[in-house]
Design an enzyme around this catalytic site. Structure first.
Site, short mmCIF file in Angstrom:
data_model
loop_
_atom_site.label_atom_id
_atom_site.label_comp_id
_atom_site.label_asym_id
_atom_site.label_seq_id
_atom_site.Cartn_x
_atom_site.Cartn_y
_atom_site.Cartn_z
N ASP A 130 26.99 9.04 -13.65
CA ASP A 130 26.10 9.67 -14.34
C ASP A 130 24.95 10.19 -13.57
O ASP A 130 24.18 9.36 -13.09
CB ASP A 130 25.65 8.62 -15.56
CG ASP A 130 24.73 9.33 -16.71
OD1 ASP A 130 24.00 10.34 -16.33
OD2 ASP A 130 24.49 8.56 -17.69
N HIS A 142 23.94 1.13 -17.75
CA HIS A 142 22.84 1.37 -16.80
C HIS A 142 22.99 0.80 -15.40
O HIS A 142 22.09 0.52 -14.91
CB HIS A 142 21.32 1.25 -17.45
CG HIS A 142 21.13 2.12 -18.39
ND1 HIS A 142 20.05 1.94 -19.43
CD2 HIS A 142 21.60 3.41 -18.80
CE1 HIS A 142 19.78 2.94 -20.17
NE2 HIS A 142 20.79 3.77 -19.87
N ASP A 188 0.91 -1.19 -0.06
CA ASP A 188 0.12 0.10 -0.10
C ASP A 188 0.73 1.21 -0.03
O ASP A 188 0.44 2.47 0.37
CB ASP A 188 -0.93 0.02 1.20
CG ASP A 188 -0.28 0.15 2.70
OD1 ASP A 188 1.23 -0.26 2.44
OD2 ASP A 188 -0.73 0.23 3.49
N GLU A 207 29.60 13.50 -20.42
CA GLU A 207 28.05 14.10 -20.83
C GLU A 207 28.07 15.27 -20.48
O GLU A 207 27.97 15.69 -19.19
CB GLU A 207 27.15 13.04 -20.50
CG GLU A 207 25.62 13.30 -20.62
CD GLU A 207 24.63 12.59 -20.23
OE1 GLU A 207 24.79 11.67 -19.38
OE2 GLU A 207 23.63 12.24 -20.94
N HIS A 214 14.85 11.49 -21.23
CA HIS A 214 15.17 11.17 -22.79
C HIS A 214 13.58 11.80 -23.37
O HIS A 214 12.85 11.11 -23.43
CB HIS A 214 14.98 9.52 -23.19
CG HIS A 214 16.41 8.98 -22.44
ND1 HIS A 214 16.37 7.69 -22.08
CD2 HIS A 214 17.66 9.46 -22.35
CE1 HIS A 214 17.40 7.59 -21.76
NE2 HIS A 214 18.22 8.50 -21.61
N TYR A 250 33.96 2.15 -23.64
CA TYR A 250 34.02 0.97 -22.80
C TYR A 250 34.89 -0.24 -23.44
O TYR A 250 34.51 -0.92 -24.19
CB TYR A 250 32.44 0.50 -22.47
CG TYR A 250 31.64 1.93 -22.35
CD1 TYR A 250 31.61 2.45 -21.11
CD2 TYR A 250 31.03 2.54 -23.48
CE1 TYR A 250 30.58 3.71 -21.12
CE2 TYR A 250 30.24 3.63 -23.53
CZ TYR A 250 30.13 4.08 -22.24
OH TYR A 250 29.25 5.36 -22.02
N GLU A 299 27.36 12.90 -25.31
CA GLU A 299 27.80 12.06 -24.33
C GLU A 299 28.20 10.77 -24.78
O GLU A 299 27.93 9.78 -24.72
CB GLU A 299 26.38 11.34 -23.45
CG GLU A 299 25.39 11.16 -24.01
CD GLU A 299 24.26 10.53 -22.93
OE1 GLU A 299 24.70 9.59 -22.22
OE2 GLU A 299 23.23 10.87 -23.17
N HIS A 352 26.47 3.06 -27.90
CA HIS A 352 25.14 3.83 -27.72
C HIS A 352 25.60 5.25 -28.55
O HIS A 352 26.35 5.49 -29.13
CB HIS A 352 24.87 4.18 -26.32
CG HIS A 352 25.94 5.05 -25.46
ND1 HIS A 352 26.34 6.26 -25.84
CD2 HIS A 352 26.98 4.63 -24.62
CE1 HIS A 352 27.45 6.71 -24.82
NE2 HIS A 352 27.88 5.78 -24.27
N ARG A 379 32.60 7.90 -19.78
CA ARG A 379 31.86 8.44 -20.76
C ARG A 379 31.80 9.98 -20.11
O ARG A 379 32.07 10.24 -18.91
CB ARG A 379 30.29 7.99 -20.46
CG ARG A 379 29.32 8.87 -21.15
CD ARG A 379 27.73 8.14 -20.92
NE ARG A 379 27.10 7.73 -19.98
CZ ARG A 379 27.14 6.56 -19.34
NH1 ARG A 379 27.72 5.63 -19.90
NH2 ARG A 379 26.55 6.46 -18.28
N ASP A 396 21.28 16.16 -17.14
CA ASP A 396 21.89 14.79 -17.37
C ASP A 396 23.25 14.82 -17.53
O ASP A 396 23.82 15.08 -18.61
CB ASP A 396 20.84 14.16 -18.57
CG ASP A 396 21.60 12.72 -18.73
OD1 ASP A 396 22.15 12.03 -18.23
OD2 ASP A 396 20.96 12.24 -19.85
N HIS A 455 20.87 12.64 -27.01
CA HIS A 455 19.37 12.54 -26.91
C HIS A 455 18.61 13.96 -26.43
O HIS A 455 19.22 14.58 -25.82
CB HIS A 455 18.87 11.34 -25.98
CG HIS A 455 19.31 11.50 -24.56
ND1 HIS A 455 18.79 12.33 -23.69
CD2 HIS A 455 20.33 10.95 -24.08
CE1 HIS A 455 19.36 12.38 -22.50
NE2 HIS A 455 20.38 11.35 -22.68
N1 GLY Z 1 21.43 9.11 -17.77
C1 GLY Z 1 20.67 8.29 -18.95
C2 GLY Z 1 21.50 8.97 -20.31
O1 GLY Z 1 22.78 9.42 -20.25
O2 GLY Z 1 21.00 8.71 -21.20
MN MN Z 2 23.17 10.54 -18.39
MN MN Z 3 21.93 11.30 -21.36
#
Ligand code: GLY
Ligand code: MN
Ligand code: MN
Length: 434
Positions: free
Chosen positions: A256, A239, A36, A403, A357, A384, A380, A346, A401, A267, A350
């Protein structure tokens, strides 16, 4: 966000919906976490974009042709007992007085009121498939009209996907939206700085995550997604959110993490050496990603195709990995065969906005969209290096990475997350500054 901003958005949408149309949007449902216990409520982005109304159990209706009120809100009624437990509600009175609705009704009366309004419209603008319970209710209202067609009741002739119109609007950020996004970026920058100054061998990843959550909440912000705090081999899990390993001397740490301020997200990713000094191999990979990111940011300009920043990053990364002996062959062929995808799997960015996103098409027809002032994208790139036997041991488990959040302007890219240490020497200096 000022009431006029929401009013402006509704007016813009209503011009597209036209005098014989109606737009209908439900609020986000309350979601249960376990048994609940509810998740903290967060309004649907489209609903909030048009209303600034943050309560659940509400329906927003725009009827541009309706003489006695174009903007209608159905919402929960005030209730002393329930408000004692869950906090105040605007009620239909507040929906009009505080939130600027032309007319507002109790949500429990919607079945009696809304079909009659839909009947007077030729086109219904609605986003199908987001909330299946509400899809069913829309179908029921339309069916209730159809059943009475023989009595001269009209049913709308067209259903139009509302998300196309609305998401195109959301793609172009207004001055007020950019201001909120700058704030979200600034708070996240502060949190990254705080973390960089704190990191040392022996700490746990979740302790670093805690620094972010503390900095966000003290600035009235929330995480905009689960923070990724990965060290060592975890830097290569895109992720990774377990955040439960110890930071080891000699490893890298990839963070991140971004926040949401006033419904707008940041982000940001930075990668740093746990002990405050990059090893030569870590630095070599880092510098490739950095060069790729700067090249991609430099292509984040008006009238440039959406894909170009990515292409720029791919080229730098492919050449860099070749120089390190991690890829072999001609650069053109490696790019054509997408050989870089073993290490960079990737996209380079975005859209960013109310959602991390964010909404908005990346292509128009089969062409990549051209960047225009007001659009915000992340930049970004990452590399890797997997823990695999054909790769020299000294490079394995290195994930990097970088970003940033970038606004396209008439004068070039405007990095909303600027000011945060990014050059290896800047990161090392900040980490040594504790
Ligand atoms: N934090 C998710 C991305 O960088 O797209
Ligand atoms: Mn990110
Ligand atoms: Mn991102």
């Amino acid at each position: 966000m000022k009431p006029e901003e929401f009013e402006k958005r509704r007016q813009q949408l209503m011009r597209m919906v036209g005098q014989d149309g109606i737009a209908i949007l439900p609020s986000a449902p309350v979601r249960m976490r376990s048994r609940d216990v509810e998740y903290r409520y967060r309004q649907d982005s489209d609903f909030y974009y048009l209303s600034g109304f943050a309560e659940p159990d509400a329906v927003l209706v725009l009827v541009p042709g309706r003489t006695n009120g174009e903007y209608l809100l159905f919402c929960r009624e005030r209730d002393r007992e329930k408000e004692l437990w869950d906090g105040t509600r605007a009620g239909p009175e507040g929906a009009v007085e505080i939130h600027g609705a032309d007319d507002a009704f109790p949500i429990d009366d919607i079945d009696d009121i809304l079909p009659g309004i839909i009947e007077s419209c030729t086109r219904v603008y609605y986003t199908m498939g987001m909330y299946s319970d509400f899809d069913t209710r829309i179908a029921e209202w339309i069916n209730s009209l159809r059943l009475r067609e023989s009595k001269g009741v009209h049913t709308p002739q067209e259903f139009v996907a509302l998300d196309h119109l609305l998401h195109d609007m959301r793609l172009y950020k207004s001055r007020a939206e950019v201001k909120a996004m700058r704030k979200a970026a600034k708070v996240a920058v502060q949190a990254h700085e705080r973390a960089m100054k704190t990191v040392r061998p022996g700490m746990m990843e979740f302790e670093v995550e805690a620094e972010f959550r503390y900095e966000f909440r003290r600035n009235n912000a929330w995480v905009s997604y689960s923070p990724i705090v990965g060290s060592g081999g975890n830097t290569c899990t895109l992720h990774y959110v377990d955040n439960n390993h110890e930071l080891k001397d000699g490893d890298l740490l990839l963070i991140d993490a971004g926040c949401e301020v006033d419904y707008y997200a940041s982000d940001i990713t930075r990668t740093m050496p746990v002990n405050g000094r990059f090893s030569p191999e870590q630095k070599a990979i880092y510098e490739i990603v950095l060069e790729a990111q700067l090249a991609a940011i430099d292509r984040t300009r008006r009238d440039v195709a959406w894909n170009e920043p990515h292409d720029a990053a791919v080229e730098v990364i492919t050449k860099g990995l070749k120089q390190l002996g991690l890829l072999e062959g001609s650069t053109a062929k490696l790019i054509e065969d997408e050989a870089y995808r073993r290490f960079f799997m990737h996209r380079t960015g975005h859209w960013l906005g109310m959602d991390v996103h964010d909404v908005g098409d990346y292509k128009v027809g089969d062409q990549w969209r051209l960047l225009e002032p007001g659009m915000v994208t992340t930049v970004e790139p990452g590399v890797y290096i997997p823990n695999e036997s054909d790769i020299p041991a000294k490079f394995r488990n290195i994930g990097v990475r970088i970003e940033d959040d970038v606004l396209v302007t008439a004068d070039g890219p405007d990095v909303l997350s600027k000011g945060l240490a990014k050059l290896p020497a800047e990161i090392e200096a900040l980490m040594g500054a504790a």
